[in-house]
Design a protein around this motif. Structure first.
Motif, PDB file in Angstrom:
ATOM      1  N   SER A  93      19.995  74.066  42.521  1.00 60.77           N
ATOM      2  CA  SER A  93      19.628  73.748  41.141  1.00 60.77           C
ATOM      3  C   SER A  93      20.877  73.466  40.314  1.00 60.77           C
ATOM      4  N   SER A  94      20.819  72.382  39.569  1.00 58.67           N
ATOM      5  CA  SER A  94      21.963  71.994  38.744  1.00 58.67           C
ATOM      6  C   SER A  94      21.665  72.057  37.250  1.00 58.67           C
TER       7      SER A  94
ATOM      8  N   ILE B 273      17.688  88.370  35.568  1.00 58.13           N
ATOM      9  CA  ILE B 273      17.520  86.932  35.319  1.00 58.13           C
ATOM     10  C   ILE B 273      18.775  86.185  35.744  1.00 58.13           C
ATOM     11  N   ARG B 274      19.923  86.755  35.435  1.00 58.92           N
ATOM     12  CA  ARG B 274      21.174  86.107  35.842  1.00 58.92           C
ATOM     13  C   ARG B 274      21.240  86.006  37.367  1.00 58.92           C
ATOM     14  N   GLN B 275      20.748  87.037  38.049  1.00 56.05           N
ATOM     15  CA  GLN B 275      20.743  86.999  39.512  1.00 56.05           C
ATOM     16  C   GLN B 275      19.744  85.972  40.043  1.00 56.05           C
ATOM     17  N   TRP B 276      18.603  85.840  39.376  1.00 54.65           N
ATOM     18  CA  TRP B 276      17.642  84.806  39.775  1.00 54.65           C
ATOM     19  C   TRP B 276      18.247  83.408  39.624  1.00 54.65           C
ATOM     20  N   THR B 277      19.066  83.200  38.591  1.00 52.48           N
ATOM     21  CA  THR B 277      19.709  81.888  38.448  1.00 52.48           C
ATOM     22  C   THR B 277      20.638  81.627  39.630  1.00 52.48           C
TER      23      THR B 277
ATOM     24  N   PRO C 125      26.327  80.796  34.487  1.00 48.00           N
ATOM     25  CA  PRO C 125      26.882  79.620  35.168  1.00 48.00           C
ATOM     26  C   PRO C 125      26.601  78.355  34.369  1.00 48.00           C
ATOM     27  N   PRO C 126      27.413  77.319  34.540  1.00 50.13           N
ATOM     28  CA  PRO C 126      27.230  76.079  33.771  1.00 50.13           C
ATOM     29  C   PRO C 126      25.907  75.381  34.075  1.00 50.13           C
TER      30      PRO C 126
ATOM     31  N   THR D 171      25.919  80.632  23.598  1.00 49.13           N
ATOM     32  CA  THR D 171      26.572  79.324  23.451  1.00 49.13           C
ATOM     33  C   THR D 171      25.696  78.193  23.987  1.00 49.13           C
ATOM     34  N   HIS D 172      24.470  78.514  24.395  1.00 53.44           N
ATOM     35  CA  HIS D 172      23.574  77.514  24.994  1.00 53.44           C
ATOM     36  C   HIS D 172      22.571  76.995  23.973  1.00 53.44           C
ATOM     37  N   PRO D 173      22.056  75.788  24.173  1.00 53.63           N
ATOM     38  CA  PRO D 173      20.954  75.322  23.320  1.00 53.63           C
ATOM     39  C   PRO D 173      19.813  76.329  23.351  1.00 53.63           C
TER      40      PRO D 173
END
Length: 315
Positions: A163-164, A150-154, A187-188, A250-252
């Motif tokens: 994508s931002s 999933i991290r790689q897909w991001t 990533p942010p 740390t994310h919503p």
């Protein structure tokens, strides 16, 4: 050697062989790709579906079938090629969502959500998890290795689609996967995570299923099968912990669970919510079985999801 000693040694050897066969059997049931398994089935609960909700889902399903998706792929750290469908939204302005399906499912299982996210102005990426659908892999990682995928897909969305603002939305094993992903350095551009019907860990859900399906105790079968899995697939059931990863989040975060879920008990969702870091929301849906919250309460689900997205985008 006494007769008693011979009998004891023979009995011990039999037990060891029997447990080895059991570990191999349950590896095939739980982890190996392609096997049909009988999960604990829920009782049919009479639920009155709002006709408006039913219409929304039916129209979304028809719309989904009419879309032309781009086939995309990534090459993983362990030399697998994973496939997914990508739907470009010309009005996205950098907003994207990754939809993660459940155990022994595939990307088409997430079709109900595609129309919703597209209407909110999102690009939509639906990958097949490793060991599922069109993706390579001969085992199911219960979210542990999938978290890295999933991290790689991001990264693909950021690098190739600019994508931002990225959201991760998973159901069942996909929900556990995005929670495990939440504990990684992300990533942010990742703005929020939605977990619908997640389990706390591979060990916990398999122990629960072992009792439900076979009426067997977790010990010693889960530790033994976990050891077999470590040898064959490179992970064990205990490290595949959404609970430990969510603590580092740390994310919503928005956790959703059906109150009538007998496949993944609602208590697991409660435990994950209590343990999770970051800004978080928890919603349980009466009369909803496993991953049925969207079916039972479609309009409220959408309203809550819109609110979560808007709030997360403000941060």
């Amino acid at each position: 050697m006494s007769k008693f000693s011979k009998v004891a040694i023979s009995l011990l050897a039999f037990i060891i062989i029997a447990l080895a066969f059991a570990g191999d059997f349950f590896y095939g049931e739980a982890v190996q790709r392609g096997n049909e398994v009988e999960l604990h089935s829920e009782e049919e609960i009479p639920v009155t579906i709002n006709p408006d909700n039913e219409q929304i889902i039916e129209e979304a399903a028809q719309w989904y079938k009419e879309q032309e998706f781009e086939k995309v792929s990534i090459h993983t750290y362990d030399d697998l090629t994973l496939e997914g469908d990508f739907l470009k939204n010309e009005d996205s302005e950098g907003k994207s969502v990754i939809l993660a399906h459940g155990f022994r499912g595939n990307r088409e299982d997430m079709g109900d959500f595609v129309r919703f996210y597209y209407d909110q102005g999102f690009d939509v990426l639906i990958p097949d998890a490793r060991g599922h659908g069109g993706s390579e892999g001969d085992y199911i990682g219960f979210g542990w290795h999938e978290r890295l995928d999933i991290r790689q897909w991001t990264g693909l969305l950021i690098d190739e689609e600019n994508s931002s603002d990225i959201f991760l939305h998973g159901i069942s094993m996909g929900a556990a996967t995005v929670l495990m992903t939440s504990g990684e350095e992300l990533p942010p551009e990742v703005k929020g995570i939605i977990a619908d019907s997640p389990y706390t860990s591979g060990a916990d859900i398999l122990s629960y299923q072992l009792r439900s399906i076979y009426n067997l105790p977790a010990f010693p079968l889960i530790p033994i099968t976990s050891g077999v899995t470590k040898l064959r697939a490179g992970f064990n059931f205990y490290e595949a912990s959404a609970l430990e990863q969510a603590e580092k989040n740390t994310h919503p975060l928005f956790i959703i669970h059906g109150e009538a879920d007998e496949l993944v008990p609602t208590s697991m969702g409660e435990e994950l919510y209590e343990a999770a870091g970051g800004d978080k929301m928890f919603w349980t849906v009466p009369d909803a079985g496993h991953v049925k919250a969207y079916t039972v309460a479609t309009q409220e689900y959408q309203e809550r999801l819109r609110g979560f997205i808007e709030k997360s985008m403000e941060k």
